[in-house]
Structures are given as structure tokens and as C-alpha cells.
Write a protein that holds these residues in place. Sequence first.
Motif, PDB file in Angstrom:
ATOM      1  N   THR A 122      67.106   7.069 -14.726  1.00 25.81           N
ATOM      2  CA  THR A 122      66.605   7.763 -15.929  1.00 25.81           C
ATOM      3  C   THR A 122      65.261   7.504 -16.415  1.00 25.81           C
ATOM      4  OG1 THR A 122      67.030   5.882 -17.515  1.00 25.81           O
ATOM      5  CG2 THR A 122      69.001   7.432 -16.886  1.00 25.81           C
ATOM      6  N   GLU A 123      64.597   8.172 -17.527  1.00 28.72           N
ATOM      7  CA  GLU A 123      63.206   8.113 -17.663  1.00 28.72           C
ATOM      8  C   GLU A 123      62.994   6.570 -18.341  1.00 28.72           C
ATOM      9  OE1 GLU A 123      60.777   9.971 -17.521  1.00 28.72           O
ATOM     10  OE2 GLU A 123      61.594  11.793 -16.680  1.00 28.72           O
ATOM     11  N   GLU A 124      64.123   6.046 -19.305  1.00 29.02           N
ATOM     12  CA  GLU A 124      63.953   4.835 -19.740  1.00 29.02           C
ATOM     13  C   GLU A 124      63.974   3.737 -18.510  1.00 29.02           C
ATOM     14  OE1 GLU A 124      62.528   2.443 -22.239  1.00 29.02           O
ATOM     15  OE2 GLU A 124      62.895   4.438 -23.051  1.00 29.02           O
ATOM     16  N   ASP A 125      64.793   3.855 -17.932  1.00 28.71           N
ATOM     17  CA  ASP A 125      64.603   2.788 -16.801  1.00 28.71           C
ATOM     18  C   ASP A 125      63.354   2.712 -15.949  1.00 28.71           C
ATOM     19  OD1 ASP A 125      67.413   1.898 -17.556  1.00 28.71           O
ATOM     20  OD2 ASP A 125      68.593   3.239 -15.935  1.00 28.71           O
ATOM     21  N   LEU A 126      63.171   3.897 -15.541  1.00 29.18           N
ATOM     22  CA  LEU A 126      61.716   4.037 -14.913  1.00 29.18           C
ATOM     23  C   LEU A 126      60.489   3.367 -15.682  1.00 29.18           C
ATOM     24  CD1 LEU A 126      61.847   7.318 -12.928  1.00 29.18           C
ATOM     25  CD2 LEU A 126      62.120   5.275 -12.124  1.00 29.18           C
ATOM     26  N   ARG A 127      60.742   3.605 -17.013  1.00 21.23           N
ATOM     27  CA  ARG A 127      59.596   3.267 -18.145  1.00 21.23           C
ATOM     28  C   ARG A 127      59.611   1.721 -18.268  1.00 21.23           C
ATOM     29  NH1 ARG A 127      58.785   2.256 -23.651  1.00 21.23           N
ATOM     30  NH2 ARG A 127      56.741   3.224 -24.283  1.00 21.23           N
ATOM     31  N   ILE A 128      60.843   1.102 -18.368  1.00 20.41           N
ATOM     32  CA  ILE A 128      60.552  -0.411 -18.474  1.00 20.41           C
ATOM     33  C   ILE A 128      60.188  -1.079 -17.171  1.00 20.41           C
ATOM     34  CG2 ILE A 128      63.230  -0.804 -17.853  1.00 20.41           C
ATOM     35  CD1 ILE A 128      63.054  -2.990 -20.177  1.00 20.41           C
ATOM     36  N   ILE A 129      60.743  -0.323 -15.841  1.00 26.28           N
ATOM     37  CA  ILE A 129      60.196  -1.070 -14.659  1.00 26.28           C
ATOM     38  C   ILE A 129      58.664  -0.921 -14.424  1.00 26.28           C
ATOM     39  CG2 ILE A 129      60.261  -0.482 -12.150  1.00 26.28           C
ATOM     40  CD1 ILE A 129      63.346   0.501 -12.512  1.00 26.28           C
ATOM     41  N   ARG A 130      58.217   0.332 -14.983  1.00 25.33           N
ATOM     42  CA  ARG A 130      56.806   0.698 -14.677  1.00 25.33           C
ATOM     43  C   ARG A 130      56.026  -0.393 -15.704  1.00 25.33           C
ATOM     44  NH1 ARG A 130      53.049   4.544 -13.969  1.00 25.33           N
ATOM     45  NH2 ARG A 130      51.176   4.740 -15.298  1.00 25.33           N
ATOM     46  N   ALA A 131      56.475  -0.675 -17.082  1.00 22.48           N
ATOM     47  CA  ALA A 131      56.085  -1.596 -17.764  1.00 22.48           C
ATOM     48  C   ALA A 131      55.759  -3.124 -17.248  1.00 22.48           C
ATOM     49  CB  ALA A 131      56.805  -1.782 -19.169  1.00 22.48           C
ATOM     50  N   THR A 132      56.716  -3.567 -16.555  1.00 25.41           N
ATOM     51  CA  THR A 132      56.626  -4.838 -15.979  1.00 25.41           C
ATOM     52  C   THR A 132      55.585  -4.820 -14.899  1.00 25.41           C
ATOM     53  OG1 THR A 132      58.558  -4.482 -14.296  1.00 25.41           O
ATOM     54  CG2 THR A 132      59.041  -5.444 -16.466  1.00 25.41           C
ATOM     55  N   GLU A 133      55.582  -3.768 -14.037  1.00 26.58           N
ATOM     56  CA  GLU A 133      54.720  -3.731 -13.047  1.00 26.58           C
ATOM     57  C   GLU A 133      53.239  -3.416 -13.564  1.00 26.58           C
ATOM     58  OE1 GLU A 133      56.186  -0.381 -10.401  1.00 26.58           O
ATOM     59  OE2 GLU A 133      57.456  -1.554  -9.324  1.00 26.58           O
ATOM     60  N   GLU A 134      52.995  -2.944 -14.452  1.00 29.85           N
ATOM     61  CA  GLU A 134      51.853  -2.705 -15.105  1.00 29.85           C
ATOM     62  C   GLU A 134      51.378  -4.060 -15.562  1.00 29.85           C
ATOM     63  OE1 GLU A 134      51.032   0.316 -18.205  1.00 29.85           O
ATOM     64  OE2 GLU A 134      51.501   1.982 -16.732  1.00 29.85           O
ATOM     65  N   ALA A 135      52.220  -4.727 -16.210  1.00 29.28           N
ATOM     66  CA  ALA A 135      51.858  -6.166 -16.741  1.00 29.28           C
ATOM     67  C   ALA A 135      51.559  -6.911 -15.450  1.00 29.28           C
ATOM     68  CB  ALA A 135      53.104  -6.510 -17.495  1.00 29.28           C
ATOM     69  N   LEU A 136      52.263  -6.979 -14.448  1.00 29.77           N
ATOM     70  CA  LEU A 136      52.000  -7.746 -13.224  1.00 29.77           C
ATOM     71  C   LEU A 136      50.661  -7.476 -13.002  1.00 29.77           C
ATOM     72  CD1 LEU A 136      52.727 -10.019 -11.328  1.00 29.77           C
ATOM     73  CD2 LEU A 136      53.912  -8.017 -10.114  1.00 29.77           C
TER      74      LEU A 136
END
Length: 274
Positions: A122-136
Motif C-alpha cells: 500500500t502507499e502508506e506502507d511504502l511511505r513509512i518504510i521510506r521515512a525510516t530510510e530517509e531518516a537513516l
Amino acid sequence: MIELKTPAEIQRMHVAGRFVAEVLSEVGQLADVGVNLLDLEHHVRGMIKRRGAESCYWDYAPSFGRGPFRNVICLSVNDAVLHGLPHDYTLRDGDVLSADLAVSIDGWVADSARTVVVGTATEEDLRIIRATEEALEAAIEMARPGNRLGDISAAIWAVARDYGYPVNNEFGGHGIGRTMHEEPHVSNKGRTGRGLTLRPGLTLALEPWFARTTDRIVYDADGWTIRSADGSRTAHSEHTVAITEDAPLVLTRRDTEHPVRQGDSASRLSTKDA
């Protein structure tokens, strides 16, 4: 006590890091609809044994868990985010799986984590994964001599705020080297210009993790698996990083990994490595 590593010692950690990256890449490829978590656990056990590595999780008994931990990888599904105890669960279409691995090779440790979507995303699942990767990636960028530990924490927090995700401060990153958990603790929430001054030779495991709508956590009855308190989905990304005289050196970067930074196209993030 904080131990600074020599360039030679960092290279030995890099050996462990490359192996951790290899295992997590394979776990990401194997995680599919119909695959049982215990099958993934036993596959990783085999990889560790064949490499002659040692699991940092097996028999681990910290104050926060119901030890000893008798598995070699943490596998956390959906609202579970940290310390997921592998158990008899078969992955379903749309599940979000976080895999966290730390091993020691010849006395030196590396630690990394990634989150993938099984099957349909889902878009929201990809979004939260992306957020942790960007934060890292934002945290890694701050891992330079002369910066402060708070600069790393603030970078993670800033990405979380941009995405609207709350941040839990009970668990975060940590020093790493001869053992899995060394000083200092690296919070995922902090202020710039505060804390320890970063020096070459410092090695850190940086690990932003977010839940969609809460910063509170609960434990499963197994005493290990940590979930979001409201059942919202989660994601977790982690790398072992060495601070050098030059750029930060990521010791656990996967060969097929494409670092995601703020402003990149969302299409850069896939459910699994290409």
C-alpha cells in the motif's frame, strides 16, 4: 566507556557488515506469501554456520527482554517493529516484515535492519518504510568528525516530523564494535549541537524506527516482540556506520540498495531489492 576503532579494526567490522548485508538481501528476496518465519530463521542459521560467524542474538539476555533470546534474527510483522521473536507464522499478502540481524566475525560485530512489504504494497506502507530510510540517510550524513551526537538524533527527528510520524525514545541506536551494544546510546529524537562530539574511529549502529500514529509501545507475551501500542503499522531501518576523517563509511550497505534521501522520487523505493 567509548572505544574508538583503528582503520584496521573498522575494516574487520566491514567484513562482518558485508555478510550482514548479504543475509538481509537474501531474507528480503525469500520473504514471500506462504513463507513461514521459522523457515527464514533456519535459513539464516544455515548462512551464519556456513560463514563461520556467530549470532549476537543467540542467548542474549538484556534487562528489557525475557531472555535468553534463542534465535539468530529478529523478524517483526506489521505492528511489530523491534525484537520480533521468530515463531510459527506464515507471511500473507500485504504483510510488512522488518528483519534485524547482528553477527560477529573474528570478534568484530555489525548490525543492520530493513523493512520490506510481502506481495502487494500500500502507499502508506511504502511511505513509512521510506521515512525510516530517509531518516537513516540523514543520520548517516551527520556522522562526521566535529558534529555532535545530537545532530544525528535531530536529523532523524526532523524526517519523522516532516512525515508526521511520532518518535519513541525508549529504543534507538548505539555504539558497536567488539560487542553488539556499546556506548553511546543514540536517540532517534534530539537537538543539534548537544551531546558527545563525534570523532574518527567511532562506530555506531543508527536505527530509526517509526509507527504510523503512536510513540507508545507494548510487549507480546513472549517478552521480546515490541509492537505499536495502537496496532498501527511500523518500519525499521538500520546500518552500522564508521566515522572517518572523510565521509561516513556505511559498513552494512547492501549491494542492491539505493539510498533514499529527502526529495528523491518515491518510485525509488520498491518492496524488495531489485
